[in-house]
Enzyme design. Sequence first.
Site: not given
Length: 401
Positions: A17, A19-20, A45, A58, A181, A245, A253-254, A259-260, A280, A284, A286
């Site tokens: 995917h 995003d992955k 990123e 960074e 998916k 598909f 798709d970008a 995002r997941k 990260k 971090k 997060d």
Amino acid sequence: MARSSFLFTSESVSEGHPDKVADRISDTVVDLFLAKDPEARVACETLTTTNRVVLAGEIRGKGIWEDGGQGHGGWAPGIEAEIEAAVRAAVKDIGYEQDGFHWKTFEFSNHLHGQSVDIAVGVDSTDTKDEGAGDQGIMFGYASNETPELMPATLAYSHRILRKLAELRHGGDTRLEPDAKSQVTLYYEDGKPVRAASIVVSTQHAKGLTQGQVAEVVKPVVAEVLPDGFITNETVWHINPTGIFEIGGPDGDAGLTGRKIIVDTYGGAAPHGGGAFSGKDPTKVDRSAAYAARYLAKNVVAAGLADRCTIQLSYAIGVAQPQSVHVDLHGTGKIDEAMLERELPKLIGGATPRAIREHLKLNKPIYARTTAYGHFGREPDADGGFSWEKTDLVEKLKALA
């Protein structure tokens, strides 16, 4: 009063995917830097789109970025070429050799730069203070005894379906392409999953395959993953519901890092603090505090102290001690929640950022493997990967009851 009978749904997305793909690249950079300097700072990123990969963020680290002071500096010799090679190798490993996105030919741009001194001063430890959190925020951990891995069943099965399809593809099944998916809806009775209400799977495929031919690949995989009796005559199937598909991945798709986050965590069965994990380094919170919260919640359930457990931790930038600890056993507990709130942080050195990193041994290149099929519900690796999935606190927790 909590409902005992209901429908619940979770989804997953494959390693291919878009995003992955971005997550995998970002964590590949994290691993590359931690292998060179276990104390490296990384906030990477990634953007993926048609035959293009862009990095931004960074960084700091010995042998990585030669600091010129006040955030200025430049790359250590040869590191830029290493970054590009590692990124291309990651995309190749996923399996992208398509006209619209090919590991060998995509355009690559690297806009990483030195870490802000204002952030660094809040995180770095000194003689007078412990290492502070890299940012403010709230982090959640969750565990449920629905599955052996103590994860929500809907998400566990969604992940397994896509992992099985990926294993077929990597094993040489030319009908399948990397982007896919899944979505599983289960019916719960008395709070326990009992059958599949619907199954949704969309997978990129070779040119010319029909919807029926794709279903011939997918349905046996789903049947293998779900427990006996979960698929019934009433189960609704949606396999490639648009019918075709062929164009997928970053060409279709970008993709962006982070995002997941619900796919990465608990499939919507528990809250999420909002921060992404991938890209990260473990300073971090997060990332590291979310791992710690899962570790504690999983051990609570594994110890038999509750059927379900949600833990929230919160932090302030530059401050080591957590601002709050909250435990919710969802009415299934056999132990006082307030007592757990006092005692659980003690089991991991007070739950400061450095204590978490040291207890779970997070300063290692172990993160690229987390980016597909969930950060949780995985088997701990011999080299320290998925250390937050260990249940080595069970006896200590039983002693508290």
